[in-house]
Motif scaffolding. Sequence first.
Motif, PDB file in Angstrom:
ATOM      1  N   ALA A 167       0.832  -1.205   0.000  1.00 47.65           N
ATOM      2  CA  ALA A 167       0.000   0.000   0.000  1.00 47.65           C
ATOM      3  C   ALA A 167       0.861   1.247   0.000  1.00 47.65           C
ATOM      4  CB  ALA A 167      -0.924  -0.014   1.212  1.00 47.65           C
ATOM      5  N   ALA A 168       1.903   1.257   0.826  1.00 53.81           N
ATOM      6  CA  ALA A 168       2.779   2.427   0.901  1.00 53.81           C
ATOM      7  C   ALA A 168       3.481   2.676  -0.427  1.00 53.81           C
ATOM      8  CB  ALA A 168       3.803   2.237   2.017  1.00 53.81           C
ATOM      9  N   ALA A 169       3.916   1.600  -1.081  1.00 52.70           N
ATOM     10  CA  ALA A 169       4.591   1.750  -2.375  1.00 52.70           C
ATOM     11  C   ALA A 169       3.636   2.309  -3.424  1.00 52.70           C
ATOM     12  CB  ALA A 169       5.157   0.402  -2.824  1.00 52.70           C
ATOM     13  N   LEU A 170       2.398   1.848  -3.413  1.00 52.02           N
ATOM     14  CA  LEU A 170       1.411   2.374  -4.354  1.00 52.02           C
ATOM     15  C   LEU A 170       1.175   3.858  -4.127  1.00 52.02           C
ATOM     16  CD1 LEU A 170      -1.264  -0.475  -4.382  1.00 52.02           C
ATOM     17  CD2 LEU A 170       0.038   0.318  -6.358  1.00 52.02           C
ATOM     18  N   ILE A 171       0.968   4.228  -2.870  1.00 54.12           N
ATOM     19  CA  ILE A 171       0.689   5.630  -2.543  1.00 54.12           C
ATOM     20  C   ILE A 171       1.869   6.509  -2.935  1.00 54.12           C
ATOM     21  CG2 ILE A 171       0.261   7.247  -0.656  1.00 54.12           C
ATOM     22  CD1 ILE A 171      -1.236   4.867   0.734  1.00 54.12           C
ATOM     23  N   ASP A 172       3.077   6.071  -2.606  1.00 52.02           N
ATOM     24  CA  ASP A 172       4.263   6.849  -2.976  1.00 52.02           C
ATOM     25  C   ASP A 172       4.346   7.018  -4.486  1.00 52.02           C
ATOM     26  OD1 ASP A 172       4.967   7.079  -0.322  1.00 52.02           O
ATOM     27  OD2 ASP A 172       6.511   5.504  -0.391  1.00 52.02           O
ATOM     28  N   GLY A 173       4.023   5.959  -5.221  1.00 49.07           N
ATOM     29  CA  GLY A 173       4.050   6.042  -6.678  1.00 49.07           C
ATOM     30  C   GLY A 173       3.002   6.994  -7.216  1.00 49.07           C
ATOM     31  N   TYR A 174       1.782   6.931  -6.657  1.00 51.74           N
ATOM     32  CA  TYR A 174       0.722   7.847  -7.087  1.00 51.74           C
ATOM     33  C   TYR A 174       1.137   9.296  -6.827  1.00 51.74           C
ATOM     34  CZ  TYR A 174      -2.442   3.765  -7.098  1.00 51.74           C
ATOM     35  OH  TYR A 174      -3.039   2.560  -7.330  1.00 51.74           O
ATOM     36  N   LYS A 175       1.666   9.553  -5.647  1.00 53.17           N
ATOM     37  CA  LYS A 175       2.035  10.924  -5.280  1.00 53.17           C
ATOM     38  C   LYS A 175       3.150  11.450  -6.179  1.00 53.17           C
ATOM     39  CE  LYS A 175       0.631  10.856  -0.406  1.00 53.17           C
ATOM     40  NZ  LYS A 175       1.092  10.957   1.007  1.00 53.17           N
TER      41      LYS A 175
END
Length: 311
Positions: A167-175
């Motif tokens: 989840a953290a990797a996805l969010i960081d990528g989106y941001k």
Amino acid sequence: MKYTLSALALAASAGAALADTTVNSCNREVTFDTPPKAAISNDVNLTEMMLVLGLADRMVGYTGISGWKTLDEDMRAGVEELPELSAKYPTKEVLLGADADFYFAGWNYGMKVGGEVTPETLAPFGIKVYELTESCIHIGDKPKVSMDDMYNDIANLGKIFQVEDKAAALIDGYKADLADFTASLETVDDPLRVFVYDSGEESPFTAGRYAMPTALIEAAGGKNIMDDFQKSWATVTWEEVVERNPEVVVIVNYGNVTAEEKRAFMMSNPAFANLDAVKNDRFVTLEYVEATPGPRNINAVKKLANGFWGE
């Protein structure tokens, strides 16, 4: 009894793994002693959040898609092993019949205030509910919608299912993706006036202050003309739309009336002839799954920006 250091470390590790997980869900705290094993999601965007986290094998099905929407190729591939348990909102019996232990839904995304399916009505049957952040305005106060609403749901699902790193990797990528894209946009003193046309001819159903398109439009360099409307998705009058004179109309595409039919309705109606968006034929189409909180929101911002300002 004597313990070696390695045994103590293993015990501590096991204790940590078994620790309860608590997340905020609207005005509630929900605690999980183990990750759900028989989850159900409602609606296409919520289902995509589950899929993008790799949770299909923790699901027993999904609900609330085919009654209103169609699945694109990516979505069909993601849910091909899962049954659709209800074409529209599920009944309590549907959820119980699937032996569900978790329901990911929202207010007006699978649940209605005072309805038969709510966190309170499902609790006695061991079905825990996590509510879509954007929808929390239906049962209380919340800040104006932002991209953080979507990030919050991804992060909380990560905690609930113990896939926090993903989840953290996805969010960081989106941001990072969004930051890189918006940095390339020219700064404008006067954001474009934008109206979101979801549906309805007598009175338009639109996105207000608390609905995701408001955040998407702002990220793309526009301003939702209804961002002072203290609602999420709700009905306004055409007189209000005409008075605020949008420069661009964003059409949400789903249901029996196509985006082109919605555009044709506005283009051919004399009441809208003086709208800047109609005079200049400026319409941008977002698919429902792009306009609601979920993994496609970043691409939705790009699509809007290209429609507002050109490639």
